[in-house]
Every structure is written in structure tokens, then in C-alpha cells.
Design a protein around this motif. Sequence first.
Motif, mmCIF file in Angstrom:
data_model
loop_
_atom_site.group_PDB
_atom_site.id
_atom_site.type_symbol
_atom_site.label_atom_id
_atom_site.label_comp_id
_atom_site.label_asym_id
_atom_site.label_seq_id
_atom_site.Cartn_x
_atom_site.Cartn_y
_atom_site.Cartn_z
ATOM 1 N N GLU A 45 -8.421 13.587 0.918
ATOM 2 C CA GLU A 45 -8.108 14.083 2.260
ATOM 3 C C GLU A 45 -7.280 13.084 3.051
ATOM 4 O O GLU A 45 -6.467 13.466 3.883
ATOM 5 C CB GLU A 45 -9.397 14.397 3.020
ATOM 6 C CG GLU A 45 -10.125 15.609 2.484
ATOM 7 C CD GLU A 45 -11.494 15.794 3.109
ATOM 8 O OE1 GLU A 45 -11.837 15.048 4.045
ATOM 9 O OE2 GLU A 45 -12.221 16.687 2.653
ATOM 10 N N THR A 50 -0.779 13.206 -0.739
ATOM 11 C CA THR A 50 -1.352 14.542 -0.880
ATOM 12 C C THR A 50 -0.964 15.397 0.312
ATOM 13 O O THR A 50 -0.583 16.558 0.161
ATOM 14 C CB THR A 50 -2.886 14.468 -1.001
ATOM 15 O OG1 THR A 50 -3.219 13.704 -2.154
ATOM 16 C CG2 THR A 50 -3.505 15.845 -1.115
ATOM 17 N N ASP A 54 1.193 18.801 0.147
ATOM 18 C CA ASP A 54 0.703 20.043 0.741
ATOM 19 C C ASP A 54 1.740 20.634 1.698
ATOM 20 O O ASP A 54 1.974 21.846 1.709
ATOM 21 C CB ASP A 54 -0.617 19.817 1.487
ATOM 22 C CG ASP A 54 -1.773 19.497 0.553
ATOM 23 O OD1 ASP A 54 -1.643 19.735 -0.671
ATOM 24 O OD2 ASP A 54 -2.806 19.013 1.051
ATOM 25 N N GLU A 55 2.369 19.758 2.492
ATOM 26 C CA GLU A 55 3.380 20.233 3.436
ATOM 27 C C GLU A 55 4.602 20.771 2.701
ATOM 28 O O GLU A 55 5.170 21.802 3.079
ATOM 29 C CB GLU A 55 3.791 19.101 4.393
ATOM 30 C CG GLU A 55 4.835 19.490 5.408
ATOM 31 C CD GLU A 55 4.396 20.577 6.387
ATOM 32 O OE1 GLU A 55 5.286 21.117 7.074
ATOM 33 O OE2 GLU A 55 3.197 20.907 6.480
ATOM 34 N N HIS A 57 4.633 22.151 -0.265
ATOM 35 C CA HIS A 57 4.235 23.453 -0.822
ATOM 36 C C HIS A 57 4.232 24.525 0.265
ATOM 37 O O HIS A 57 4.668 25.650 0.033
ATOM 38 C CB HIS A 57 2.868 23.365 -1.494
ATOM 39 C CG HIS A 57 2.875 22.606 -2.776
ATOM 40 N ND1 HIS A 57 3.532 23.034 -3.899
ATOM 41 C CD2 HIS A 57 2.319 21.424 -3.106
ATOM 42 C CE1 HIS A 57 3.380 22.160 -4.867
ATOM 43 N NE2 HIS A 57 2.651 21.162 -4.412
ATOM 44 N N ARG A 58 3.737 24.157 1.456
ATOM 45 C CA ARG A 58 3.711 25.110 2.558
ATOM 46 C C ARG A 58 5.132 25.544 2.921
ATOM 47 O O ARG A 58 5.411 26.719 3.093
ATOM 48 C CB ARG A 58 3.031 24.491 3.783
ATOM 49 C CG ARG A 58 2.861 25.466 4.950
ATOM 50 C CD ARG A 58 2.408 24.769 6.220
ATOM 51 N NE ARG A 58 3.437 23.901 6.792
ATOM 52 C CZ ARG A 58 4.508 24.327 7.472
ATOM 53 N NH1 ARG A 58 4.704 25.619 7.652
ATOM 54 N NH2 ARG A 58 5.370 23.469 7.970
#
Length: 89
Positions: A45, A50, A54-55, A57-58
Amino acid sequence: MNVKMTVTLPDHVLHYAERLVEEGRYPSIDSVLAASLEDMMQSHENDPLTGMADELHRRMALPRDQWIAMDEDDLFDRVRERLAARSRG
């Protein structure tokens, strides 16, 4: 809620967990495993890479018309315009 399950560990991992219990650092092997998983969750987290992945991929999941083209000279002007429009609206 706790869930009971069976886990198979390699010998060296089991011996390490047993040693931690014998040293009194953890009350049980279950506690060793739970603490290890909690640490992994926390580090995942708080890992900036990571978060960046994640950003990415978004953003990749956005419709094509919402992407910012990289092939034009006015890229930064268009980014500034979008940021200004967000702050107004």
C-alpha cells in the motif's frame, strides 16, 4: 472473523517461524504468518511504484478520446488547459 485453513510451507520457512515462536517473539506460527502478511499488505500500500502502476492502469482504461496525445508541439498547453478547466469546474 478468523478462517481456519491448511498451509504447506517449505522446511526452511517453517523452521524460521518455529524459531520465532520459541524465542517468544510471536505466540504461534499462525501469528508469524499473519504478521508477515500484514507487513506485505502495508508495504504494498505504501509502495510508490505500486501507486504509479495503479495510476497508469487507471489511465490506460480511459476511453481513447480522454488520452492526451504526445505527438503535438502544444502538448503542455493542452495539459495546462485541462488542469485549469478542472480547477474551474
